[in-house]
Design an enzyme around this catalytic site. Structure first.
Site, PDB file in Angstrom:
ATOM      1  CG  HIS A  13      -0.398   0.432   2.496  1.00  0.00           C
ATOM      2  ND1 HIS A  13      -1.131   0.975   3.521  1.00  0.00           N
ATOM      3  CD2 HIS A  13       0.878   0.391   2.956  1.00  0.00           C
ATOM      4  CE1 HIS A  13      -0.349   1.248   4.537  1.00  0.00           C
ATOM      5  NE2 HIS A  13       0.877   0.905   4.244  1.00  0.00           N
ATOM      6  CB  CYS A  32       2.751   4.299   5.578  1.00  0.00           C
ATOM      7  SG  CYS A  32       2.896   2.773   6.541  1.00  0.00           S
ATOM      8  CG  HIS A  38       5.430   0.392   2.469  1.00  0.00           C
ATOM      9  ND1 HIS A  38       4.838   1.557   2.090  1.00  0.00           N
ATOM     10  CD2 HIS A  38       4.813  -0.005   3.610  1.00  0.00           C
ATOM     11  CE1 HIS A  38       3.904   1.875   2.982  1.00  0.00           C
ATOM     12  NE2 HIS A  38       3.860   0.936   3.900  1.00  0.00           N
ATOM     13  CG  HIS A  40       2.409  -3.019   6.360  1.00  0.00           C
ATOM     14  ND1 HIS A  40       3.291  -2.592   7.326  1.00  0.00           N
ATOM     15  CD2 HIS A  40       2.053  -1.909   5.673  1.00  0.00           C
ATOM     16  CE1 HIS A  40       3.451  -1.278   7.234  1.00  0.00           C
ATOM     17  NE2 HIS A  40       2.709  -0.834   6.226  1.00  0.00           N
ATOM     18  CG  ASP A  78      -2.308 -13.390   0.554  1.00  0.00           C
ATOM     19  OD1 ASP A  78      -1.511 -12.699   1.210  1.00  0.00           O
ATOM     20  OD2 ASP A  78      -2.127 -14.597   0.303  1.00  0.00           O
ATOM     21  CG  HIS A  79       1.015 -12.526  -2.203  1.00  0.00           C
ATOM     22  ND1 HIS A  79       0.523 -13.206  -1.107  1.00  0.00           N
ATOM     23  CD2 HIS A  79       2.340 -12.762  -2.217  1.00  0.00           C
ATOM     24  CE1 HIS A  79       1.519 -13.840  -0.509  1.00  0.00           C
ATOM     25  NE2 HIS A  79       2.631 -13.572  -1.147  1.00  0.00           N
ATOM     26  CD  GLU A 125       0.116  -0.521   8.802  1.00  0.00           C
ATOM     27  OE1 GLU A 125      -0.581  -0.122   7.854  1.00  0.00           O
ATOM     28  OE2 GLU A 125       0.733   0.246   9.570  1.00  0.00           O
TER      29      GLU A 125
HETATM   30 NI    NI Z   1       2.521   1.029   5.482  1.00  0.00          NI
END
Ligand code: NI
Length: 139
Positions: A13, A32, A38, A40, A78-79, A125
């Site tokens: 995200h 972020c 990047h 998580h 997911d992914h 997170e």
């Molecule tokens: Ni982040």
């Protein structure tokens, strides 16, 4: 009675506003806001409430709960890139708070179809940061 199923998803995200400069995004959203995305490793806890069925001893069949969480949430996240690819996050800031609200909205009806009520959505997170959402009164 409350019962919880834990699932995991990995996703990318970026927290940013288009109406902010990169500098202001960095100031408000920190790391972020990295323009090159990047990821998580998110831990998701879905808690439902209900009465214990005297016939089965269950509040809800956890296998069925896991199945609907995977179908309505995990497969979509997911992914994936949350900003670009996740239908239920389109047009929203990809914060953990907003992800929790959107997951609640995804699961409320499917959980009801299993004769239970959604109680909370908790998302980690990072190891140290998590949110917990209990429905619309907490928006
Ligand atoms: Ni982040």
């Amino acid at each position: 009675m409350h019962i919880t199923r834990k699932e995991r998803f990995n996703a990318a995200h970026r927290l940013y506003r288009k109406d902010y400069t990169d500098e202001k995004n960095l100031k408000v959203f920190g790391k972020c806001s990295n323009p090159n995305w990047h990821g998580h490793n998110y831990d998701l806890y879905v808690t439902v409430k209900g009465k214990v069925n005297p016939e089965t001893g269950f509040v809800i069949n956890l296998k069925q709960l896991s199945k609907i969480i995977k179908e309505f949430v995990i497969q979509k996240l997911d992914h994936k890139n949350i900003n670009l690819e996740v239908d239920f996050m389109q047009g929203k800031l990809a914060s953990t708070e907003n992800i929790a609200i959107a997951i609640w909205e995804q699961l409320e009806e499917p959980v009801r179809s299993l004769h239970a009520e959604l109680f909370s959505i908790k998302i980690y997170e990072t190891e140290n940061n998590f949110v917990e959402y209990f429905g619309e009164q907490y928006i």
